[in-house]
Write a protein that holds these residues in place. Structure first.
Motif, PDB file in Angstrom:
ATOM      1  N   ARG C 160      -0.953   5.295   0.848  1.00 42.98           N
ATOM      2  CA  ARG C 160       0.482   5.277   0.490  1.00 42.98           C
ATOM      3  C   ARG C 160       0.836   3.992  -0.263  1.00 42.98           C
ATOM      4  O   ARG C 160       1.751   3.965  -1.073  1.00 42.98           O
ATOM      5  CB  ARG C 160       1.331   5.442   1.753  1.00 42.98           C
ATOM      6  CG  ARG C 160       1.455   6.929   2.148  1.00 42.98           C
ATOM      7  CD  ARG C 160       2.310   7.120   3.346  1.00 42.98           C
ATOM      8  NE  ARG C 160       1.591   6.831   4.578  1.00 42.98           N
ATOM      9  CZ  ARG C 160       2.201   6.424   5.697  1.00 42.98           C
ATOM     10  NH1 ARG C 160       3.502   6.247   5.713  1.00 42.98           N
ATOM     11  NH2 ARG C 160       1.505   6.179   6.780  1.00 42.98           N
ATOM     12  N   VAL C 161       0.051   2.911  -0.016  1.00 43.32           N
ATOM     13  CA  VAL C 161       0.288   1.695  -0.831  1.00 43.32           C
ATOM     14  C   VAL C 161      -0.044   2.011  -2.295  1.00 43.32           C
ATOM     15  O   VAL C 161       0.694   1.656  -3.221  1.00 43.32           O
ATOM     16  CB  VAL C 161      -0.607   0.540  -0.304  1.00 43.32           C
ATOM     17  CG1 VAL C 161      -0.657  -0.602  -1.309  1.00 43.32           C
ATOM     18  CG2 VAL C 161      -0.090   0.038   1.033  1.00 43.32           C
ATOM     19  N   LEU C 162      -1.155   2.761  -2.505  1.00 42.43           N
ATOM     20  CA  LEU C 162      -1.525   3.127  -3.893  1.00 42.43           C
ATOM     21  C   LEU C 162      -0.423   4.007  -4.495  1.00 42.43           C
ATOM     22  O   LEU C 162      -0.050   3.866  -5.664  1.00 42.43           O
ATOM     23  CB  LEU C 162      -2.870   3.867  -3.896  1.00 42.43           C
ATOM     24  CG  LEU C 162      -4.082   3.027  -3.461  1.00 42.43           C
ATOM     25  CD1 LEU C 162      -5.349   3.879  -3.466  1.00 42.43           C
ATOM     26  CD2 LEU C 162      -4.271   1.836  -4.388  1.00 42.43           C
ATOM     27  N   MET C 163       0.154   4.901  -3.653  1.00 43.26           N
ATOM     28  CA  MET C 163       1.239   5.749  -4.169  1.00 43.26           C
ATOM     29  C   MET C 163       2.424   4.862  -4.577  1.00 43.26           C
ATOM     30  O   MET C 163       3.071   5.082  -5.603  1.00 43.26           O
ATOM     31  CB  MET C 163       1.710   6.733  -3.072  1.00 43.26           C
ATOM     32  CG  MET C 163       0.633   7.620  -2.506  1.00 43.26           C
ATOM     33  SD  MET C 163       0.276   9.007  -3.572  1.00 43.26           S
ATOM     34  CE  MET C 163      -1.143   9.694  -2.707  1.00 43.26           C
ATOM     35  N   ALA C 164       2.674   3.834  -3.773  1.00 43.56           N
ATOM     36  CA  ALA C 164       3.808   2.936  -4.080  1.00 43.56           C
ATOM     37  C   ALA C 164       3.547   2.252  -5.417  1.00 43.56           C
ATOM     38  O   ALA C 164       4.450   2.101  -6.251  1.00 43.56           O
ATOM     39  CB  ALA C 164       3.959   1.899  -2.969  1.00 43.56           C
ATOM     40  N   MET C 165       2.262   1.880  -5.649  1.00 32.49           N
ATOM     41  CA  MET C 165       1.930   1.255  -6.953  1.00 32.49           C
ATOM     42  C   MET C 165       2.264   2.242  -8.076  1.00 32.49           C
ATOM     43  O   MET C 165       2.870   1.869  -9.095  1.00 32.49           O
ATOM     44  CB  MET C 165       0.434   0.917  -6.999  1.00 32.49           C
ATOM     45  CG  MET C 165       0.056  -0.324  -6.234  1.00 32.49           C
ATOM     46  SD  MET C 165      -1.712  -0.657  -6.479  1.00 32.49           S
ATOM     47  CE  MET C 165      -1.975  -1.885  -5.212  1.00 32.49           C
ATOM     48  N   ALA C 166       1.887   3.516  -7.868  1.00 30.34           N
ATOM     49  CA  ALA C 166       2.148   4.524  -8.914  1.00 30.34           C
ATOM     50  C   ALA C 166       3.651   4.659  -9.128  1.00 30.34           C
ATOM     51  O   ALA C 166       4.130   4.764 -10.260  1.00 30.34           O
ATOM     52  CB  ALA C 166       1.556   5.869  -8.483  1.00 30.34           C
ATOM     53  N   LEU C 167       4.402   4.560  -8.025  1.00 27.47           N
ATOM     54  CA  LEU C 167       5.869   4.680  -8.134  1.00 27.47           C
ATOM     55  C   LEU C 167       6.419   3.582  -9.028  1.00 27.47           C
ATOM     56  O   LEU C 167       7.306   3.792  -9.843  1.00 27.47           O
ATOM     57  CB  LEU C 167       6.468   4.584  -6.726  1.00 27.47           C
ATOM     58  CG  LEU C 167       7.883   5.172  -6.559  1.00 27.47           C
ATOM     59  CD1 LEU C 167       7.883   6.660  -6.845  1.00 27.47           C
ATOM     60  CD2 LEU C 167       8.390   4.909  -5.148  1.00 27.47           C
ATOM     61  N   LEU C 168       5.838   2.382  -8.885  1.00 29.25           N
ATOM     62  CA  LEU C 168       6.330   1.246  -9.700  1.00 29.25           C
ATOM     63  C   LEU C 168       5.937   1.430 -11.157  1.00 29.25           C
ATOM     64  O   LEU C 168       6.714   1.211 -12.074  1.00 29.25           O
ATOM     65  CB  LEU C 168       5.726  -0.068  -9.179  1.00 29.25           C
ATOM     66  CG  LEU C 168       6.287  -0.601  -7.856  1.00 29.25           C
ATOM     67  CD1 LEU C 168       5.568  -1.882  -7.477  1.00 29.25           C
ATOM     68  CD2 LEU C 168       7.782  -0.856  -7.993  1.00 29.25           C
ATOM     69  N   LEU C 169       4.668   1.854 -11.360  1.00 29.13           N
ATOM     70  CA  LEU C 169       4.147   1.922 -12.728  1.00 29.13           C
ATOM     71  C   LEU C 169       4.783   3.077 -13.506  1.00 29.13           C
ATOM     72  O   LEU C 169       4.894   3.014 -14.716  1.00 29.13           O
ATOM     73  CB  LEU C 169       2.616   2.092 -12.698  1.00 29.13           C
ATOM     74  CG  LEU C 169       1.814   0.864 -12.256  1.00 29.13           C
ATOM     75  CD1 LEU C 169       0.383   1.254 -11.887  1.00 29.13           C
ATOM     76  CD2 LEU C 169       1.816  -0.157 -13.387  1.00 29.13           C
TER      77      LEU C 169
END
Lengths: 245, 277, 259, 317
Positions: C160-169
């Motif tokens: 979910r941290v990786l998903m959060a990164m995708a959300l930012l990018l």
């Protein structure tokens, strides 16, 4: 003949992992051990095999006290690792690997062991062409079959498979599940399968146990476990498994 | 054997193998192939440069440098091999036993290894030579005593990692005895990296032994050991610097051979490859 | 939809150095439109992950690309210079990999690894911190995770941290390479829910790679089935039940029905 | 941090004690009776009972363990006996020779760290295959040359042919240039190769793949992600290299005849001056031990993620 576990508690590195675990494994029956990652399933299995030390009073086989010594009590209870590629020696071919499991059985000659190994590999569905191959040349499913043949070769009374499916893809999982179905007709060892996915267990298992954070919260026959679960975590597990049909 | 298939091996490994091959040839046939008797003095043609009769010239006593180098190779290489064997002989058992047995024995052996490791290696061997008296044998003993701890520590780590592997636990579960376990599952895992480290260690042993002889506390004259030859030629450095060229170059080539062999094998064993941006 | 697709992969072929006769990826082509979710299914070892590495152009020796173009919004990614490729990565294309354990840098706190995205999306410190906290909240991640190190987090939380990164990018194309493999059933649901939210918000096209058809059926509306480096079947989610699918697809569908 | 230091100190005590035992027993167990050898070297005619009296006076007849304790107490008061050759106390000898060796070793360490960073990073990150191979081969060549031969080569170039410096040295600062160069070229090549291997190993990790896919700039990936992972092993290697440099200074001081500890120790080997040798071994062991200790502290500071933070168990969901 059954494998009893009575209020077994275990703490590793300071924090308590298992809290008064009690259940029985019937010989000739399949028991499913279910739980989320990190709930202590593998720790319990390793305690039953002697990788983790527990005080003697907790474990009994057929009523008598059982002190598992890893390396000495292989003929009583066998443990199978999760990742098939890591559990097979890269230096031994499939048939040599199964032979090695029988080396401590004094009454067999080298030739007998070789034949038995080939016969076992055939039973687990490995074609003879693959028998001389090494693990790096084989797929995950094939390696899992060899590991199974090796475990059976040690003629254990009880066999614990620690998450045998999670390293495999869907189709291989199905094949291994049907293989286990056939094997349990032929052999009468007590089988415990550990998984976090009820879908892989419910067709094979006669009885299902659910562990949550080191406590057993449900220990029921399979049909009751699925259709009339008491605990709500069991309900969630059951709903996910049935939803896919 | 895939490992040594010439096509796939990097340039370094081939050169390394060739260098060491020549070295071994000279070591075993050096005596007979040498153009002159290494100890025959020809004082008239003392300190001469390259010439037909003396391809690499003569040293301060008029002895032919080439013949001395060729006959000295067996001595220098032999001393290094002797040191390497004695290091292995001490380090491997200690590393293996303390990893396999564990508990108090492991703690004790590793504590002793730490004590030896706490001294800089060259200084430790120098001091031991000081106590035993300057000679090639005491140099071998000194270097062996100074070098074994780092290898013991390496064997210990390699064995502990090997023992932790799932398939080793699986074999132990079937009741395989410790000796069979080591031979069948532990050695095949630790020998390849150990071979790499040993060839790199051979390189540094050759360097240290020749340095100690150069300082005059290793091989003593008239032994034709490379370092000793350089030591004898030092006073004539200003007169004829060329005298020091040949032995130094031979040492460097020998050391480079072992380094290239070690690096080449390590490159083949390590199959990870980096991501590039 | 006659306009040009957002992303088009043409005749991609990847082989092992020196072994050109049996390629790992053999002439694979497919396209993705804006906001479309395409599933890529296949048994392990059929080349799914190699495809994702090839598209992101981070193939490692001994794999080498023989031919193929990857056209994202009109630009062929394989012919770009290193600098241009770098600009595309992150906001143009982002990839979430399967290995929850080793994807995050072990020696950097989660906060550091999130904040450094500011250099990619050109935001100053204050806005990025708010954005990170917003993303964490959307992904149901506790804020205290920010100060922790990856090994303190469970597998599901790391994904979910990786998903959060995708959300930012907010990438135009997101490749999810088996994001839920190795997670237990309930964590899998949390990660998939988080992914739904993220895809809703970023509106990015998604290539979802997995061996597990149950998940792909839930997330994607179009499916590709791959076997030994070739695309053997293409269908939409509902066509999955028709009988005359390719042999591999039927095999995978039966496997799903084992329950 | 503080309890890490205390804990390391606790483990340091047995090692230091062990080192002192090693130093003591090396002298005590050497063949030949020290008193007799001393007298014979000084050419004194002696009788059996004179030796007995002397042994008694030096306390050599007491049980070995008692002698060790006395020796240890004297050691802690920095009284390491007299040098046989010069008669002066070993401490005096050290005071005069120490500064040169320490400056030589630290200068060489600093210079070789800088050089190795250059070697390592170019070899690992360069796009051009030729440059990568060249640096790789050049560093293997540098590592394979014996340091004394390199020193002689440098002397041949700068002293004999270019005549920039005189062979016997001139007491000025630039006397140290060639020795430092000799010492640091070899160790820079070794450290450079280690750095190259570590960088390539880290670059094959999954978190670098994520950093690339995130679109971070190569310099940021190198500076933060790669450096953060490769620094701990490098720091440990620097400490080990410092030990090797201390050893290497023996050779360099001999060739460039610089009056350092190394030259004194070499002299002691020829004169069988056990007191100097023992003190030299223990002193160098202490310096090496301290440098390893500093490296451990630095690594502890560099790897915060190993330290258990309080309340860090948010992990298990």
């Amino acid at each position: 003949m059954s494998f009893q576990v009575d209020n077994l508690s275990l703490s590793l590195g300071g924090n308590k992992i298992l809290h008064d675990i009690s259940f029985t494994l019937e010989r000739g029956k399949v028991t499913g051990l279910l739980g989320r990652s990190g709930c202590g399933k593998s720790t319990l299995a390793k305690a039953m095999v002697g990788i983790h030390q527990v005080d003697q009073s907790c474990l009994k086989i057929g009523g008598t006290m059982f002190q598992p010594k890893f390396g000495k009590t292989g003929h009583k209870i066998q443990y199978m690792w999760q990742d098939p590629h890591m559990a097979l020696s890269p230096f031994l071919s499939a048939v040599r690997c199964v032979e090695e499991a029988m080396e401590t059985q004094k009454d067999t000659t080298k030739k007998q062991r070789h034949e038995k190994a080939q016969d076992l590999l055939d039973q687990v569905g490995l074609t003879s062409a693959l028998m001389q191959k090494r693990p790096h040349a084989l797929s995950g499913g094939q390696c899992q079959r060899i590991a199974l043949a090796r475990a059976i070769a040690a003629q254990p009374e009880f066999l614990i498979l620690d998450e045998p499916f999670s390293a495999l893809d869907l189709v291989t999982q199905k094949n291994i599940i049907s293989l286990l179905g056939n094997l349990r007709q032929v052999y009468d060892f007590g089988l415990m399968i550990i998984s976090h996915d009820l879908r892989t267990l419910w067709r094979l298992a006669d009885k299902l146990i659910l562990i949550d954070q080191g406590h057993i919260i449900e220990d029921r026959p399979t049909s009751d476990f699925i259709h009339s679960p008491r605990h709500d975590l069991t309900k969630t597990f059951a709903s996910f498994a049935l939803a896919e049909v | 054997m895939k490992l040594l298939s010439l096509r796939a091996t990097p340039l370094g490994l081939n050169t390394g193998v060739i260098l060491i091959g020549c070295l071994l040839l000279i070591a075993f046939f050096g005596e007979s192939l040498a153009p002159h008797d290494p100890n025959k003095m020809d004082l008239i043609r003392r300190l001469e440069g390259m010439s037909w009769t003396y391809p690499l010239g003569t040293d301060h006593l008029g002895r032919d440098v080439l013949s001395r180098l060729m006959s000295g190779t067996f001595l220098s290489l032999g001393a290094a091999v002797m040191t390497a064997i004695s290091i292995l002989f001490i380090a491997v058992p200690i590393g293996l036993i303390s990893a396999m047995v564990g508990g108090v024995v492991n703690h004790l052996l590793m504590r002793i290894t730490d004590i030896f490791l706490a001294f800089p290696m060259i200084i430790f061997s120098l001091v031991i030579i000081g106590f035993l008296g300057a000679s090639l044998n005491s140099a071998i003993i000194g270097v062996a005593l100074a070098w074994w701890p780092s290898l013991a520590r390496l064997v210990y780590t390699l064995t502990t990692d090997a023992l932790a592997k799932d398939f080793v636990l699986a074999s132990r579960q079937c009741g395989i005895g410790p000796v069979k376990l080591v031979i069948r599952h532990i050695l095949p895992q630790i020998l390849p990296p150990l071979f790499v480290v040993m060839s790199l260690e051979m390189a540094s042993i050759l360097l240290v032994l020749s340095s100690l002889s150069f300082l005059g506390i290793g091989a003593q004259p008239p032994e034709a050991e490379w370092g000793a030859m350089l030591n004898e030629a030092r006073p004539f450095f200003t007169e004829r610097p060329g005298l020091l060229l040949a032995p130094g170059l031979l040492i460097s080539l020998a050391v480079m051979g072992f380094n290239l062999l070690g690096e080449g094998i390590r490159h083949k064993l390590d199959n990870r490859s980096p991501f590039r941006w | 939809m006659v306009d040009t697709p957002l992303f088009k992969l043409n005749h991609l072929t990847i082989c092992q150095q020196g072994k050109d006769q049996n390629p790992i990826i053999d002439d694979v082509s497919f396209s993705l439109n804006q906001g479309q979710r395409l599933g890529l299914i296949g048994r392990s070892g059929c080349g799914k992950s190699v495809t994702s590495h090839a598209i992101m152009d981070i193939l490692r020796p001994p794999l080498v690309r023989k031919q193929g173009q990857a056209i994202l919004q009109g630009q062929d990614l394989f012919t770009l210079s290193a600098a241009e490729k770098r600009r595309i990565r992150g906001q143009g294309m982002f990839c979430i990999f399967q290995s929850p354990g080793s994807a995050l840098h072990p020696a950097l706190t989660i906060k550091q690894q999130m904040i450094e995205i500011a250099t990619v999306i050109e935001q100053d410190q204050t806005t990025i911190i708010n954005a990170v906290e917003y993303a964490f909240d959307r992904m149901q991640l506790p804020i205290r995770c920010l100060t922790q190190y990856p090994h303190h987090l469970s597998g599901g939380m790391k994904q979910r941290v990786l998903m959060a990164m995708a959300l930012l990018l907010k990438p135009t194309l997101l490749i999810a390479d088996e994001p839920t493999t190795g997670l237990d059933v309930l964590t899998e649901q949390d990660v998939l829910k988080a992914m739904e939210i993220m895809l809703e918000e970023t509106q990015s096209a998604c290539l979802f790679i997995s061996h597990d058809i149950r998940i792909v059926k839930r997330v994607c509306n179009d499916l590709l089935v791959m076997k030994d480096g070739k695309i053997v079947d293409r269908c939409t989610r509902d066509e999955l039940t028709y009988r005359e699918r390719a042999e591999t697809t039927r095999e995978i569908i039966d496997a799903m029905k084992v329950a | 941090m503080r309890n890490f230091i205390l804990q390391r100190m606790a483990t340091a005590i047995p090692t230091l004690l062990g080192m002192s035992m090693l130093g003591f027993f090396m002298v005590a167990l050497t063949p030949g009776d020290p008193v007799e050898m001393e007298l014979r070297r000084l050419g004194v005619i002696f009788t059996a009972d004179q030796i007995a009296a002397l042994r008694q006076e030096y306390g050599l007849d007491q049980p070995i363990f008692k002698r060790y304790i006395d020796w240890l107490i004297r050691l802690l008061h920095l009284d390491m006996g007299q040098s046989i050759a010069s008669g002066r106390s070993v401490l005096e000898e050290f005071k005069t020779h120490l500064p040169l060796t320490i400056t030589l070793a630290t200068l060489s360490l600093a210079f070789s760290i800088v050089l190795s960073a250059l070697f390592g990073i170019t070899a690992a990150l360069t796009r051009s295959q030729a440059l990568g191979n060249f640096v790789q081969f050049f560093s293997i060549f540098l590592v394979s040359i014996p340091s004394f031969w390199l020193a002689l080569l440098l002397l041949f170039i700068f002293a004999l042919s270019l005549q920039w410096i005189s062979l016997l040295g001139s007491g000025a600062w630039y006397d140290l240039v060639l020795p430092v160069l000799t010492l640091s070229l070899g160790s820079a090549a070794t450290m450079g190769r280690l750095m190259r291997d570590r960088i390539l190993a880290v670059m094959s990790e999954d978190y670098i793949r994520l950093a690339i896919v995130k679109g971070l700039s190569p310099t940021l990936i190198l500076r933060r992600h790669i450096m953060k992972s490769i620094l701990p092993p490098l720091v440990t290697n620097w400490a080990v290299t410092f030990g090797a440099l201390l050893g290497g200074s023996v050779i360099v001081e001999n060739i460039f005849n610089l009056p350092g500890l190394g030259q004194m120790a070499l002299q002691a080997v020829f004169e069988r001056d056990f007191a100097i040798l023992q003190a030299y071994l223990l002193f160098m062991g202490l310096i090496f031990f301290v440098s390893n200790f500093i490296a451990d502290l630095l690594n502890y500071w560099l790897t915060p993620h190993f330290r258990e933070q309080s309340g860090s168990q948010g992990g298990t969901e």
